[in-house]
Design an enzyme around this catalytic site. Structure first.
Site, short mmCIF file in Angstrom:
data_model
loop_
_atom_site.label_atom_id
_atom_site.label_comp_id
_atom_site.label_asym_id
_atom_site.label_seq_id
_atom_site.Cartn_x
_atom_site.Cartn_y
_atom_site.Cartn_z
CG ASP A 12 -1.88 -1.19 1.21
OD1 ASP A 12 -2.22 -1.66 0.11
OD2 ASP A 12 -2.24 -1.66 2.30
CE LYS A 15 2.41 -2.38 -4.38
NZ LYS A 15 2.04 -2.05 -2.98
N GLY A 39 -4.60 -4.24 -3.75
CA GLY A 39 -5.57 -3.18 -4.04
C GLY A 39 -4.77 -1.95 -4.43
CG HIS A 40 -2.05 -2.07 -6.96
ND1 HIS A 40 -1.17 -2.66 -7.81
CD2 HIS A 40 -1.80 -2.61 -5.74
CE1 HIS A 40 -0.42 -3.53 -7.15
NE2 HIS A 40 -0.79 -3.52 -5.88
CD GLN A 223 0.62 -8.90 -2.53
OE1 GLN A 223 1.26 -9.53 -3.34
NE2 GLN A 223 -0.65 -8.61 -2.73
P1 GDP Z 1 -0.78 0.38 -3.48
O1 GDP Z 1 -1.37 -0.89 -2.99
O2 GDP Z 1 0.69 0.46 -3.27
O3 GDP Z 1 -1.16 0.69 -4.91
O4 GDP Z 1 -1.42 1.54 -2.60
P2 GDP Z 1 -2.98 1.68 -2.22
O5 GDP Z 1 -3.74 2.13 -3.39
O6 GDP Z 1 -3.46 0.47 -1.51
O7 GDP Z 1 -2.89 2.80 -1.08
C1 GDP Z 1 -2.36 4.04 -1.35
C2 GDP Z 1 -3.40 5.10 -1.00
O8 GDP Z 1 -2.77 6.36 -0.92
C3 GDP Z 1 -4.47 5.26 -2.05
O9 GDP Z 1 -5.68 5.60 -1.41
C4 GDP Z 1 -3.97 6.43 -2.90
O10 GDP Z 1 -5.03 7.14 -3.54
C5 GDP Z 1 -3.31 7.27 -1.85
N1 GDP Z 1 -2.18 8.08 -2.32
C6 GDP Z 1 -1.21 7.76 -3.22
N2 GDP Z 1 -0.28 8.73 -3.29
C7 GDP Z 1 -0.67 9.69 -2.41
C8 GDP Z 1 -0.12 10.94 -1.99
O11 GDP Z 1 0.94 11.36 -2.43
N3 GDP Z 1 -0.79 11.64 -1.04
C9 GDP Z 1 -1.98 11.19 -0.51
N4 GDP Z 1 -2.57 11.93 0.41
N5 GDP Z 1 -2.52 10.01 -0.87
C10 GDP Z 1 -1.87 9.28 -1.79
P1 IMO Z 2 -0.93 -4.18 -2.22
O1 IMO Z 2 -0.50 -4.75 -3.56
C1 IMO Z 2 -0.98 -4.58 2.11
C2 IMO Z 2 -1.16 -8.65 3.72
C3 IMO Z 2 -2.42 -9.08 4.45
C4 IMO Z 2 -1.81 -10.03 5.47
C5 IMO Z 2 -0.71 -10.72 4.65
C6 IMO Z 2 -1.13 -12.06 4.06
O2 IMO Z 2 -2.21 -3.44 -2.28
O3 IMO Z 2 0.19 -3.42 -1.60
P2 IMO Z 2 -2.70 -12.74 2.02
O4 IMO Z 2 -4.15 -12.46 1.76
O5 IMO Z 2 -1.79 -12.22 0.96
O6 IMO Z 2 -2.44 -14.17 2.34
O7 IMO Z 2 -2.37 -11.92 3.38
O8 IMO Z 2 -0.39 -9.84 3.60
N1 IMO Z 2 -1.38 -8.13 2.34
C7 IMO Z 2 -1.28 -6.84 2.01
N2 IMO Z 2 -1.06 -5.76 2.77
N3 IMO Z 2 -1.09 -4.46 0.77
C8 IMO Z 2 -1.28 -5.55 0.00
O9 IMO Z 2 -1.25 -5.49 -1.34
C9 IMO Z 2 -1.43 -6.81 0.61
N4 IMO Z 2 -1.64 -8.06 0.15
C10 IMO Z 2 -1.59 -8.87 1.22
O10 IMO Z 2 -3.03 -7.98 5.08
O11 IMO Z 2 -1.17 -9.32 6.48
MG MG Z 3 -2.90 -1.57 -1.79
#
Ligand code: GDP
Ligand code: IMO
Ligand code: MG
Length: 423
Positions: A12, A15, A39-40, A223
């Site tokens: 998270d 990415k 979840g991207h 991840q």
């Molecule tokens: P990922 O799994 O690495 O793609 O990241 P996620 O989408 O799960 O979580 C990142 C969250 O941060 C999302 O809600 C994005 O919209 C938000 N986000 C990304 N870059 C920024 C930033 O520079 N500032 C803020 N405030 N939010 C951001």
């Molecule tokens: P992105 O790509 C954050 C975590 C779960 C749990 C562990 C194992 O959005 O960064 P699983 O369901 O993979 O067997 O769970 O890994 N986890 C993540 N945490 N971002 C993710 O993906 C994750 N995918 C799995 O919360 O701790």
């Molecule tokens: Mg994510």
């Protein structure tokens, strides 16, 4: 030039946003591991999209997205994602999306088993419940079902029969659960095969042909490094290699073809699920940053745990992934704080650790050693030029560069596509 983006913390990191931006300059974007546990998030204008299996480049017309063989695919979830995008007026076609025939399939019994295992364990992992672990386990046990099998009714029948004979016995005897009926699953998965058949191909060949033609490939990690099955905080990890090393086995593209690796980090740290987290904030500050950074899981909606930036952790990521540049996301979330802290070492039983320890006990019980820097009592959101950042924000970034021994190329200051500083 072929580029990889990997998460350098516990996932998270942002990415999705970075891939959305970088994919504008590449021809193909490839997911190489993980499944719909990911979840991207991509925000364009005021619309938010969350991708779980589709590469985060899918919004760009004329670009190709690939789901590599190392990804585990829940076809129901994938078809749902495709239909959702189409409902928003964005066409996904076999020209714009290629799916590896070798990718393993998440079956209903994987999802159920994921949940059952968690409820039975004393030390819970806090998985996303998407069946990821059980699916990868079947891959390694050599009883997995692959995308290509959905296109061959005879093969699917034989594999499913074998699997159900074993799984149903486990479900009834170990967990006291109902049997999975063959007929329902068989028909359901044959239908998924019919829907997806034109997308399925040998993506390794496909990618090699493009690379031969000097097209550029962007690899999208899911991840993060500390959720990697080998290098993460085991057993509180996911079941695949989320580090850059996962690209070879997960796509068929050899390491010699990867030119640059960008590590994506948050300006602080988060983690969702169980497991050690040395720099985790105390509860009240955790709540404050979680609200400011909207730190709720993009897949499960669970509140994310938040903490200070941990340079011991990220330095190890830099080494493990051969990182060439860093992208620091969510700098804006640290705006207007009196001070910011960076962890520079751990202390445990009188010993100081400057490199990331292997022993989970040390990681769990260690006290972080912090360096405190003055905060910037200003907003960074509108800034697009590094020089125009508040003085203390620049000092923070420069200190991270020193500690991590790598240059920061991207600084993100908001959720939207244009809220980024490129140096
Ligand atoms: P990922 O799994 O690495 O793609 O990241 P996620 O989408 O799960 O979580 C990142 C969250 O941060 C999302 O809600 C994005 O919209 C938000 N986000 C990304 N870059 C920024 C930033 O520079 N500032 C803020 N405030 N939010 C951001
Ligand atoms: P992105 O790509 C954050 C975590 C779960 C749990 C562990 C194992 O959005 O960064 P699983 O369901 O993979 O067997 O769970 O890994 N986890 C993540 N945490 N971002 C993710 O993906 C994750 N995918 C799995 O919360 O701790
Ligand atoms: Mg994510």
């Amino acid at each position: 030039m072929n580029l990889a983006v990997v998460g350098a913390q516990w996932g998270d990191e942002g990415k999705g946003k970075l891939i959305d931006i970088l994919s504008q300059d590449s021809d193909v974007t490839v997911r190489y591991q993980g499944g719909n546990n990911a979840g991207h998030t991509v925000v364009v204008k005021n619309k938010e999209y969350v991708f779980h299996l589709l590469p985060s480049a899918i919004l760009h017309k004329g670009k190709i997205c690939v789901i590599g063989n190392g990804v585990v695919i829940d076809p129901k979830a994938l078809i749902g994602e495709i239909k959702e995008l189409e409902g928003k007026g964005l066409k996904v076609s076999p020209k714009s999306l290629k799916i590896s025939g070798r990718a393993h399939i998440v079956m209903p019994y994987h999802r159920i088993l994921d949940g059952l295992r968690e409820t039975k364990r004393k030390n819970k992992i806090g998985t996303t419940g998407r069946g990821i672990g059980p699916c990868y386990a079947d891959k390694v046990t050599r009883c997995g079902i692959r995308m290509i099998d959905l296109l061959n009714p005879e093969v699917l029948k034989a594999k499913l029969e074998d699997n159900l004979a074993e799984k149903n016995e486990t479900f009834s005897k170990v967990y006291g659960e109902k049997d999975f009926p063959f007929g329902d699953i068989y028909q359901e998965y044959l239908d998924y095969g019919k829907y997806l058949k034109d997308y399925i191909c040998d993506t390794a060949f496909f990618l090699h042909e493009l690379i031969e033609k000097k097209k550029t490939v962007l690899f999208e990690g899911a991840q993060g490094t500390f959720l990697d099955i080998d290098f993460g905080t085991y057993p509180f990890v996911t079941s695949s290699n989320s580090t850059v090393g996962g690209i070879g086995p997960g796509t068929g593209v050899p390491p010699t073809k990867i030119d640059k690796v960008i590590a994506c980090v948050k300006a602080y740290t988060t983690r969702v699920g169980e497991g050690p987290f040395p720099t985790e904030f105390p509860e009240d500050f955790n709540d404050q940053i979680r609200t400011k950074g909207n730190e709720f899981g993009a897949t499960t909606g669970r509140p994310r745990r938040c903490g200070w930036f941990d340079s011991v952790l990220v330095r190890y990521s830099v080494i493990l992934n051969g990182v060439t540049n860093l992208a620091i996301m969510k700098l804006d979330v640290l705006d207007n704080l009196e001070e910011v802290k960076v962890c520079v070492a751990y202390k445990y039983k009188g010993k100081t650790y400057k490199t990331f320890p292997e022993d989970l006990e040390v990681i769990t019980k260690a006290e972080p050693v912090y360096e405190t820097l003055p905060g910037w009592k200003d907003s960074t959101r509108g800034v697009r030029d590094f020089k125009k950042l508040p003085k203390n924000a620049k000092a923070y970034i420069k200190r991270l560069e020193e500690l991590l021994k790598v240059r920061v190329k991207y600084i993100s200051v908001g959720t939207k596509r244009d809220e980024i500083i490129v140096r």
